[in-house]
Design a protein around this motif. Structure first.
Motif, PDB file in Angstrom:
ATOM      1  N   MET A   1      21.670   1.258  22.907  1.00  0.00           N
ATOM      2  CA  MET A   1      21.658   2.668  23.266  1.00  0.00           C
ATOM      3  C   MET A   1      20.244   3.035  23.721  1.00  0.00           C
ATOM      4  O   MET A   1      19.276   2.856  23.000  1.00  0.00           O
ATOM      5  CB  MET A   1      22.063   3.502  22.047  1.00  0.00           C
ATOM      6  CG  MET A   1      21.916   4.975  22.254  1.00  0.00           C
ATOM      7  SD  MET A   1      22.282   5.976  20.793  1.00  0.00           S
ATOM      8  CE  MET A   1      23.975   5.595  20.539  1.00  0.00           C
ATOM      9  N   ALA A   2      20.132   3.539  24.929  1.00  0.00           N
ATOM     10  CA  ALA A   2      18.832   3.888  25.496  1.00  0.00           C
ATOM     11  C   ALA A   2      18.375   5.258  24.990  1.00  0.00           C
ATOM     12  O   ALA A   2      19.182   6.156  24.774  1.00  0.00           O
ATOM     13  CB  ALA A   2      18.918   3.910  27.013  1.00  0.00           C
ATOM     14  N   LEU A   3      17.070   5.366  24.841  1.00  0.00           N
ATOM     15  CA  LEU A   3      16.498   6.659  24.452  1.00  0.00           C
ATOM     16  C   LEU A   3      16.510   7.601  25.648  1.00  0.00           C
ATOM     17  O   LEU A   3      16.239   7.185  26.772  1.00  0.00           O
ATOM     18  CB  LEU A   3      15.056   6.485  23.982  1.00  0.00           C
ATOM     19  CG  LEU A   3      14.826   6.025  22.566  1.00  0.00           C
ATOM     20  CD1 LEU A   3      13.333   5.929  22.281  1.00  0.00           C
ATOM     21  CD2 LEU A   3      15.454   6.952  21.564  1.00  0.00           C
ATOM     22  N   ASP A   4      16.811   8.831  25.394  1.00  0.00           N
ATOM     23  CA  ASP A   4      16.788   9.852  26.434  1.00  0.00           C
ATOM     24  C   ASP A   4      15.353   9.994  26.957  1.00  0.00           C
ATOM     25  O   ASP A   4      14.420  10.126  26.156  1.00  0.00           O
ATOM     26  CB  ASP A   4      17.276  11.170  25.825  1.00  0.00           C
ATOM     27  CG  ASP A   4      17.310  12.279  26.838  1.00  0.00           C
ATOM     28  OD1 ASP A   4      16.229  12.802  27.178  1.00  0.00           O
ATOM     29  OD2 ASP A   4      18.409  12.629  27.283  1.00  0.00           O
ATOM     30  N   PRO A   5      15.151   9.971  28.270  1.00  0.00           N
ATOM     31  CA  PRO A   5      13.791  10.085  28.828  1.00  0.00           C
ATOM     32  C   PRO A   5      13.075  11.368  28.403  1.00  0.00           C
ATOM     33  O   PRO A   5      11.864  11.364  28.213  1.00  0.00           O
ATOM     34  CB  PRO A   5      14.018  10.049  30.342  1.00  0.00           C
ATOM     35  CG  PRO A   5      15.343   9.396  30.529  1.00  0.00           C
ATOM     36  CD  PRO A   5      16.149   9.730  29.304  1.00  0.00           C
TER      37      PRO A   5
END
Length: 72
Positions: A1-5
């Motif tokens: 799961m990628a971190l929100d920019p």
């Protein structure tokens, strides 16, 4: 799961309040203090007691990985 920019842009090191580098969505890294903060289940764990100190060789590798992540 990628971190929100947007989230990444406001996160700061709890120790020196400076910016952190995202490394492969695995950890947040403070290159000034050589401290790595884990990301567990997509949630950054920004607790000084949970961070680990990084040696010089790993420091260089993390910087390279962070630059690679930024290019994506």
């Amino acid at each position: 799961m990628a971190l929100d920019p947007t989230l990444l842009s406001i996160l700061a090191c709890p120790q020196d309040k400076g910016p952190l580098l995202l490394v492969d969505d695995e950890l947040l890294y403070n290159p000034r203090l050589h401290r790595a903060y884990p990301i567990e289940d997509g949630i950054p764990v920004l607790l000084v007691d949970e961070a680990r100190t990084v040696g010089e060789e790993e420091h260089e590798a993390l910087l390279a990985r962070a630059k690679g992540s930024a290019a994506d």
